[in-house]
Design an enzyme around this catalytic site. Sequence first.
Site, PDB file in Angstrom:
ATOM      1  CG  HIS A 215       7.035 -61.851  20.734  1.00 25.00           C
ATOM      2  ND1 HIS A 215       7.838 -61.544  21.813  1.00 25.00           N
ATOM      3  CD2 HIS A 215       6.951 -60.729  19.991  1.00 25.00           C
ATOM      4  CE1 HIS A 215       8.205 -60.269  21.729  1.00 25.00           C
ATOM      5  NE2 HIS A 215       7.681 -59.749  20.624  1.00 25.00           N
ATOM      6  CD  GLU A 379       8.398 -60.356  16.868  1.00 23.19           C
ATOM      7  OE1 GLU A 379       7.202 -60.091  16.588  1.00 23.19           O
ATOM      8  OE2 GLU A 379       9.156 -59.528  17.403  1.00 23.19           O
TER       9      GLU A 379
END
Length: 419
Positions: A215, A379
């Site tokens: 992330h 991501e």
Amino acid sequence: MRLHALLLPGALSLAAATPTTTSSKPIPSPDANGKYWLNTTHLSLAFIPYGASITNLILADKHGKPLDIVAGYDNATAYTLDAAHPHFGSVPGRYANRIKNSSFTLFPDSDSDSEGEQEGITYHVTPNENPTPDHPKGVDTLHGGPDGWDYRNFSVVAYTPGSSITFRLVDPDGKEGFPGEVVSYITYTVSGNAWDINMVAMATTKKTPIMLSSHTYWNLDGFEREDALDHELWMPFAGMRVGVDGILVPTGEILGNERGGVNDFWSRPKKIREALTEKGEKGEKEEGLEGNCGTGCTGYDNCYIHSLRSPPFDDWRQPSQMVARLSSPHSGIKLEVYSDQDAFQMYSCNQQKGDVPLKWTQGTDERRTIPKYGCVVLEVQDWIDGINHPEWGRTKKQVFAPGGDPYVLQARYVFGVNK
């Protein structure tokens, strides 16, 4: 920007703050800020045990100026103190992204994607997003819950300062409501101009869902400009996306990304701001972008599916298998993403409000916080909330049992500079 001291002749280096080790010695301690550094001629990266997070990534732009292009904090302790917890550079788990109604059902046959006549077990995990009067803790679970993996300290089990670091986490049975123990290893390796990620997670006692990601918040200009909307993004395989409701929970619908539409990043590279016009003081939005990232949200927070990728793609590191390229015309820095995963979440930092401070290695004297649209999150992952949509056929990718195959995520980030 105050990075001049970070460059040594001929290399990016933070040697003064970097411990050294040999295989015959114990794993060394981190630097004074709690960070473990990996360095090559082109790159310097720092990581911390909290969430197995990347905290810094420094390389020179087209003018030879070093830029730190990932969001984070100066000191490892700050990650535990920020109540907003934006998941900077972390590994969210045990299940990344959102779980509808904070629940899922697992069936005895791990190879089955449909319920058939089997009787399943429904699990309720801890909610932590979108609270209501009836559900004060929330109506769904984001990134594994209020004490997900990126709220926890991993153990450092291997560290070679010049090239790699490996973190380990044991997630106990019942934690956040998930069944069974999971043991996970996160390895980051750096060589030349590439950062490699290898995530492995093993169910040891019960069948359980597992989906991880990285992330990382990117700004290829080192947060020196007003926003990141001039960044150009290309996702050549992203022909479809997961349909979501107003709180970004998947509905089960799979949507096509129409050529020329706001979610078309596959037909050609385009600037993220392209769907935002410059008209009006607040900026009028191209039709379709408002609400694209949830109710009342204008921007991107979408899970794109690599539907245009032609199987087999066992050798996912080949140039033809690049899943995304992000670049800045201002710094000249470009990032190419390669991965064995089948989906890709892109978030344009719509919720940033200018209240998160930059590191001392970033920004300018005037720009000291992350503004709205000031970063881009990329991501690599599987189809979000696939555990609640067996019709998608994602069970083998997201549900794991003791004695079976482990969960594996592999990715490579390759950096370059357009002069």
